[in-house]
Motif scaffolding. Structure first.
Motif, PDB file in Angstrom:
ATOM      1  N   ARG A  87       0.764  -1.369  -0.114  1.00  0.00           N
ATOM      2  CA  ARG A  87      -0.001  -0.295   0.162  1.00  0.00           C
ATOM      3  C   ARG A  87       0.885   1.263   0.078  1.00  0.00           C
ATOM      4  N   TRP A  88       1.993   1.155   0.801  1.00  0.00           N
ATOM      5  CA  TRP A  88       2.813   2.427   0.888  1.00  0.00           C
ATOM      6  C   TRP A  88       3.280   2.678  -0.540  1.00  0.00           C
ATOM      7  N   PHE A  89       4.090   1.441  -1.414  1.00  0.00           N
ATOM      8  CA  PHE A  89       4.491   1.794  -2.665  1.00  0.00           C
ATOM      9  C   PHE A  89       3.226   2.394  -3.529  1.00  0.00           C
ATOM     10  N   PHE A  90       2.152   2.012  -3.280  1.00  0.00           N
ATOM     11  CA  PHE A  90       1.134   2.401  -4.384  1.00  0.00           C
ATOM     12  C   PHE A  90       0.943   3.887  -4.085  1.00  0.00           C
ATOM     13  N   LEU A  91       0.966   4.198  -2.941  1.00  0.00           N
ATOM     14  CA  LEU A  91       0.457   5.591  -2.355  1.00  0.00           C
ATOM     15  C   LEU A  91       1.646   6.221  -2.901  1.00  0.00           C
ATOM     16  N   PHE A  92       2.926   5.887  -2.775  1.00  0.00           N
ATOM     17  CA  PHE A  92       3.977   6.903  -3.287  1.00  0.00           C
ATOM     18  C   PHE A  92       3.895   6.982  -5.019  1.00  0.00           C
ATOM     19  N   SER A  93       3.338   5.917  -5.442  1.00  0.00           N
ATOM     20  CA  SER A  93       3.411   5.592  -6.940  1.00  0.00           C
ATOM     21  C   SER A  93       2.205   6.981  -7.266  1.00  0.00           C
ATOM     22  N   ALA A  94       1.166   6.924  -6.782  1.00  0.00           N
ATOM     23  CA  ALA A  94      -0.252   7.916  -6.814  1.00  0.00           C
ATOM     24  C   ALA A  94       0.283   9.453  -6.727  1.00  0.00           C
ATOM     25  N   LEU A  95       1.120   9.638  -5.554  1.00  0.00           N
ATOM     26  CA  LEU A  95       1.875  10.868  -5.363  1.00  0.00           C
ATOM     27  C   LEU A  95       2.821  11.225  -6.124  1.00  0.00           C
ATOM     28  N   TRP A  96       3.667  10.370  -6.657  1.00  0.00           N
ATOM     29  CA  TRP A  96       4.566  10.728  -7.709  1.00  0.00           C
ATOM     30  C   TRP A  96       3.977  11.099  -9.017  1.00  0.00           C
ATOM     31  N   LEU A  97       2.840  10.366  -9.362  1.00  0.00           N
ATOM     32  CA  LEU A  97       1.944  10.759 -10.571  1.00  0.00           C
ATOM     33  C   LEU A  97       1.498  12.025 -10.531  1.00  0.00           C
ATOM     34  N   LEU A  98       0.907  12.279  -9.422  1.00  0.00           N
ATOM     35  CA  LEU A  98       0.642  13.640  -9.346  1.00  0.00           C
ATOM     36  C   LEU A  98       1.566  14.767  -9.316  1.00  0.00           C
ATOM     37  N   ALA A  99       2.710  14.407  -8.854  1.00  0.00           N
ATOM     38  CA  ALA A  99       3.775  15.495  -9.019  1.00  0.00           C
ATOM     39  C   ALA A  99       4.233  15.540 -10.295  1.00  0.00           C
ATOM     40  N   ILE A 100       4.527  14.604 -11.010  1.00  0.00           N
ATOM     41  CA  ILE A 100       5.319  14.644 -12.538  1.00  0.00           C
ATOM     42  C   ILE A 100       4.200  15.311 -13.529  1.00  0.00           C
ATOM     43  N   THR A 101       2.888  15.170 -13.358  1.00  0.00           N
ATOM     44  CA  THR A 101       1.656  15.636 -14.423  1.00  0.00           C
ATOM     45  C   THR A 101       1.362  16.838 -13.985  1.00  0.00           C
ATOM     46  N   THR A 102       1.515  17.498 -12.864  1.00  0.00           N
ATOM     47  CA  THR A 102       1.075  18.966 -12.380  1.00  0.00           C
ATOM     48  C   THR A 102       2.195  19.916 -12.466  1.00  0.00           C
TER      49      THR A 102
END
Length: 261
Positions: free
Chosen positions: A37-52
């Motif tokens: 879950r931690w890795f999937f959370l980091f994935s979601a946060l990273w996706l938000l960071a790189i596309t915003t």
């Protein structure tokens, strides 16, 4: 060279996302649900960071604002020659199109800035640079032909066709041109910090003329809007590439206080 390409690939934003998702999937298969879950959370946060836009714009701005646009050039000593070196930026030798349409958008923007300076600085010389790659004609030659089409005097136009990378462009210039002349280098604003570092390591003292800025502010919009989209990933990839190049150049070619002979 291979190690550099591998490291450059691994630090790009999308491979980082893929690795985070892969790690989350592996831990999920291994029934390590909390870690997964931690890795999937980091994935979601990273996706938000790189596309915003805020994070990519911040990194790109830090690189692009290192050197201001060369809006004016004082010509106090008209006896000293001025060389304007336009660094290679990509091309495709497609004979269906005129030379200007064979250049990449980056290369055309660099050449346009070089010609602008050439017209403003009396007795300056425009030098185009870049190797052929997989094409049968060099980037330097395509830019050379484009410059002729745009009215540059052939007697004030030169080229260097062998360099493959920025470091080689610096060495080629040092070997083939007058190093006592004032040197202006033209390249993308995001690439300029690395280019200036490498030219200084080669024992040269250029003036920066950055162009092709990613981050621009409208007259009525002093603060850029927050946007979401793939263009932000492209900006971040460019920033990561340049940061990796700066680190590699510092390690590979020594420090600026001790230029490579």
């Amino acid at each position: 060279m291979l190690l550099r390409k591998i490291l450059s690939f691994l630090i790009n934003p999308l491979p980082v996302l893929y690795l985070l998702l892969l790690a989350g999937t592996v831990f999920l298969i291994l029934r390590k649900k909390k870690t997964s879950r931690w890795f999937f959370l980091f994935s979601a946060l990273w996706l938000l960071a790189i596309t915003t836009s805020p994070f990519p714009r911040f990194l790109v701005s830090r690189l692009e604002t290192r050197y201001p646009t060369l809006l004016s050039f004082p010509v106090s000593d008209t006896s000293r020659p001025v060389n304007i070196l336009v660094l290679g930026g990509g091309h495709t030798h497609d004979l269906r199109f005129p030379p200007n349409n064979q250049l990449s958008a980056n290369a055309l923007g660099r050449l346009a800035e070089g010609i602008r300076l050439y017209r403003r600085i009396p007795h300056s010389r425009l030098i185009t640079s870049g190797y052929a790659g997989k094409e049968d004609i060099s980037q330097a030659m395509v830019m050379y032909r484009t410059a002729l089409l745009l009215g540059v005097d052939s007697s004030r136009l030169s080229l260097q066709e062998e360099p493959r990378i920025t470091w080689q462009e610096a060495l080629s210039y040092r070997q083939n041109f007058d190093t006592t002349a004032t040197l202006i280098i033209v390249t993308d604003a995001i690439h300029m910090p690395r280019a200036m570092m490498l030219f200084r390591k080669a024992g040269l003292h250029p003036i920066a003329a950055p162009t092709n800025h990613y981050v621009k502010k409208g007259f009525h919009r002093p603060k850029p809007d927050i946007s979401l989209g793939a263009e932000n990933i492209k900006m971040l990839e460019a920033a990561f590439h340049e940061l990796a190049g700066l680190a590699w150049g510092w390690v590979r070619y020594g420090n600026e206080e001790n230029p490579v002979p």
